[in-house]
Scaffold this motif. Structure first.
Motif, mmCIF file in Angstrom:
data_model
loop_
_atom_site.group_PDB
_atom_site.id
_atom_site.type_symbol
_atom_site.label_atom_id
_atom_site.label_comp_id
_atom_site.label_asym_id
_atom_site.label_seq_id
_atom_site.Cartn_x
_atom_site.Cartn_y
_atom_site.Cartn_z
ATOM 1 N N SER A 1 0.865 -1.183 0.000
ATOM 2 C CA SER A 1 0.000 0.000 0.000
ATOM 3 C C SER A 1 0.909 1.243 0.000
ATOM 4 O O SER A 1 2.065 1.178 0.448
ATOM 5 C CB SER A 1 -0.864 0.012 1.258
ATOM 6 O OG SER A 1 -0.029 0.180 2.385
ATOM 7 N N PRO A 2 0.388 2.386 -0.480
ATOM 8 C CA PRO A 2 1.200 3.618 -0.452
ATOM 9 C C PRO A 2 1.666 3.946 0.968
ATOM 10 O O PRO A 2 2.782 4.453 1.150
ATOM 11 C CB PRO A 2 0.239 4.693 -0.967
ATOM 12 C CG PRO A 2 -0.775 3.954 -1.775
ATOM 13 C CD PRO A 2 -0.918 2.595 -1.144
ATOM 14 N N GLU A 3 0.847 3.620 1.984
ATOM 15 C CA GLU A 3 1.243 3.930 3.377
ATOM 16 C C GLU A 3 2.461 3.094 3.777
ATOM 17 O O GLU A 3 3.415 3.612 4.372
ATOM 18 C CB GLU A 3 0.095 3.643 4.359
ATOM 19 C CG GLU A 3 -1.135 4.519 4.204
ATOM 20 C CD GLU A 3 -1.976 4.173 2.971
ATOM 21 O OE1 GLU A 3 -1.988 2.973 2.587
ATOM 22 O OE2 GLU A 3 -2.591 5.069 2.373
ATOM 23 N N ALA B 1 5.485 4.353 1.949
ATOM 24 C CA ALA B 1 5.979 5.622 2.503
ATOM 25 C C ALA B 1 6.811 5.339 3.756
ATOM 26 O O ALA B 1 7.850 5.975 3.986
ATOM 27 C CB ALA B 1 4.813 6.555 2.815
ATOM 28 N N ASP C 1 5.377 10.501 0.828
ATOM 29 C CA ASP C 1 4.100 10.040 0.270
ATOM 30 C C ASP C 1 4.104 10.118 -1.254
ATOM 31 O O ASP C 1 3.594 9.237 -1.941
ATOM 32 C CB ASP C 1 2.932 10.887 0.812
ATOM 33 C CG ASP C 1 2.701 10.623 2.301
ATOM 34 O OD1 ASP C 1 3.230 9.623 2.816
ATOM 35 O OD2 ASP C 1 1.999 11.435 2.942
ATOM 36 N N ALA D 1 6.188 7.377 -2.658
ATOM 37 C CA ALA D 1 5.475 6.105 -2.472
ATOM 38 C C ALA D 1 4.405 5.935 -3.546
ATOM 39 O O ALA D 1 4.273 4.871 -4.141
ATOM 40 C CB ALA D 1 4.834 6.059 -1.077
ATOM 41 N N ARG D 2 3.636 6.996 -3.809
ATOM 42 C CA ARG D 2 2.570 6.917 -4.817
ATOM 43 C C ARG D 2 3.133 6.590 -6.188
ATOM 44 O O ARG D 2 2.478 5.982 -7.008
ATOM 45 C CB ARG D 2 1.839 8.264 -4.901
ATOM 46 C CG ARG D 2 0.488 8.272 -4.219
ATOM 47 C CD ARG D 2 -0.351 9.441 -4.690
ATOM 48 N NE ARG D 2 0.367 10.714 -4.690
ATOM 49 C CZ ARG D 2 0.549 11.460 -3.602
ATOM 50 N NH1 ARG D 2 0.071 11.067 -2.447
ATOM 51 N NH2 ARG D 2 1.211 12.597 -3.664
ATOM 52 N N ARG D 3 4.383 6.999 -6.438
ATOM 53 C CA ARG D 3 4.955 6.817 -7.780
ATOM 54 C C ARG D 3 5.910 5.631 -7.825
ATOM 55 O O ARG D 3 6.825 5.592 -8.636
ATOM 56 C CB ARG D 3 5.684 8.081 -8.198
ATOM 57 C CG ARG D 3 4.770 9.278 -8.355
ATOM 58 C CD ARG D 3 5.521 10.334 -9.102
ATOM 59 N NE ARG D 3 4.860 11.620 -9.078
ATOM 60 C CZ ARG D 3 5.053 12.525 -10.025
ATOM 61 N NH1 ARG D 3 5.857 12.283 -11.012
ATOM 62 N NH2 ARG D 3 4.442 13.685 -9.954
ATOM 63 N N SER D 4 5.770 4.664 -6.922
ATOM 64 C CA SER D 4 6.714 3.538 -6.892
ATOM 65 C C SER D 4 6.063 2.191 -7.185
ATOM 66 O O SER D 4 6.622 1.143 -6.855
ATOM 67 C CB SER D 4 7.455 3.491 -5.545
ATOM 68 O OG SER D 4 8.242 4.635 -5.379
ATOM 69 N N GLY E 1 3.909 0.322 -5.963
ATOM 70 C CA GLY E 1 3.696 -0.641 -4.881
ATOM 71 C C GLY E 1 4.884 -1.541 -4.592
ATOM 72 O O GLY E 1 4.731 -2.600 -3.985
ATOM 73 N N ALA F 1 10.845 1.889 -4.941
ATOM 74 C CA ALA F 1 10.816 3.023 -4.014
ATOM 75 C C ALA F 1 12.248 3.388 -3.610
ATOM 76 O O ALA F 1 12.631 4.571 -3.631
ATOM 77 C CB ALA F 1 9.986 2.677 -2.789
#
Ligand code: ADP
Length: 340
Positions: A184-186, A189, A209, A212-215, A217, A222
């Motif tokens: 998950s993005p969380e 991150a 964040d 994370a959103r651009r990795s 999952g 990341a």
């Protein structure tokens, strides 16, 4: 158990020093994958308490999600040794012999890309996994004879990106089978924040964040994105990192809002532009992109399928309306222009 030395990771040259520095050393340091983590923890705890050998474990999932990390942490939890082999390098049963004869009681043998084992090697492994013995044939023709060689009980940890390619007899010999899914993005991150601390990069939550959103999952991506942002920042911003610097660095690499890079978009564009949106076979896409089907199937497709940007049909791959929309919303940046 006869040997308690620290697990020796036998293929250090395959990991850049920073990859080793960022890889969690203990299972408790791993982020996410809670269900898998808890089941493995129970199995490890039970094996330790009973003084038993841990059952064989098969880990599957897309690249970069933590299969090797689990495999290297498990022997540390057990206080035993680790040997690492790759399915692609084990061409014949004799290639496995040094590993099998080297196992100490209760130790772990990790075979990465286990789906690439040739059938002869796979069959050689069956009695080793089931009865801790191997059958060695000496001589040829009428003079040939088979001797049984007992092995010390060990745990085989197999990792694969293609669980579907593992034969049923092989799969059935694994007591524990776990699938690793995208993070998950969380969770990503959190991994980014921890990696930033290890790399001594000051990092605010908003930037973590965004990375994370651009990795996609994937922890490996990341960490790679993080290193690139560090380089970008050192070279262009005197080492400072904020959301604007992180965005500029990622955009310079052609990484878009969803985390797709130029190669992912080239795949989508090939289906849309060259094959009219599909359906089209993977070989045709691979030929057109001058790429290997394995690379597309392992590295590119799983995330695009997961995001429903493409679908697999009996007649081939087809781009979805969401996939078309994603391509349509892209800025015509330099990285895209480079691709065609
Ligand atoms: P795989 O074997 O599935 O290709 P790896 O285990 O090599 O993936 O993971 C790639 C990198 O991602 C590791 O070096 C590690 O730094 C990071 N990583 C993977 N899983 C986790 C996790 N659960 N928590 C923190 N970092 C992780």
């Amino acid at each position: 158990m006869e040997s308690f030395r620290e697990p020796s990771i036998q293929a250090p040259e395959e990991q850049p020093p920073e990859d080793r520095a960022l890889r969690p050393q203990r299972m408790a340091d791993m982020v996410g994958q809670r269900a898998v983590y808890e089941r493995l923890e129970i199995a490890i705890d039970a094996a330790r308490k009973r003084g038993d050998t841990l059952g064989h474990i098969l880990l599957d999932g897309p690249p970069g999600l933590g299969k090797t990390t689990f495999a290297t942490c498990i022997p540390r939890e057990l206080g035993t040794t680790l040997q690492i082999a790759s399915g692609a390098a084990l061409a014949a049963p004799k290639d496995l012999l040094p590993y099998l004869t080297n196992v100490s009681e209760g130790s772990v043998l990790f075979i990465d890309e286990i789906h690439r084992l040739p059938i002869a090697v796979e069959e050689f492994l069956y009695p080793a996994m089931e009865d801790f013995r191997i059958d060695i044939t000496l001589g040829d023709g009428v003079a040939a004879r088979t001797i049984n060689m007992p092995l010390r009980p060990f745990t085989l940890v197999g990792a694969t990106t293609r669980a579907g390619l593992i034969s049923a007899p092989m799969r059935d010999r694994f007591v524990i089978r776990e699938h690793l899914d995208y993070y998950s993005p969380e969770d990503l991150a959190e991994i980014i924040r921890r990696s930033a601390v290890k790399l001594q990069m000051p990092m605010d939550d908003v930037s973590a964040d965004e990375i994370a959103r651009r990795s996609r999952g994937t922890p490996r991506l990341a960490n790679n994105r993080l290193r690139w942002i560090r380089d970008f920042s050192t070279s262009r911003a005197a080492g400072a990192i904020d959301i604007d610097i992180a965005r500029s660095a990622l955009e310079m690499q052609g990484i878009d809002e969803l985390g797709l890079d130029g190669f992912d978009r080239k795949y989508l564009e090939t289906i849309q532009r060259v094959f009219g949106g599909g359906p089209v076979g993977i070989e045709a896409i691979a030929h057109t992109m001058s790429s290997a089907t394995d690379t597309l199937e392992d590295d590119v497709e799983p995330f695009l399928l997961r995001c429903e940007l493409v679908v697999r049909t009996p007649r081939g791959r087809r781009i979805t309306p969401r996939g078309e929309e994603h391509l349509g919303t892209l800025p015509q940046s330099g990285s895209q222009a480079r691709l065609f």
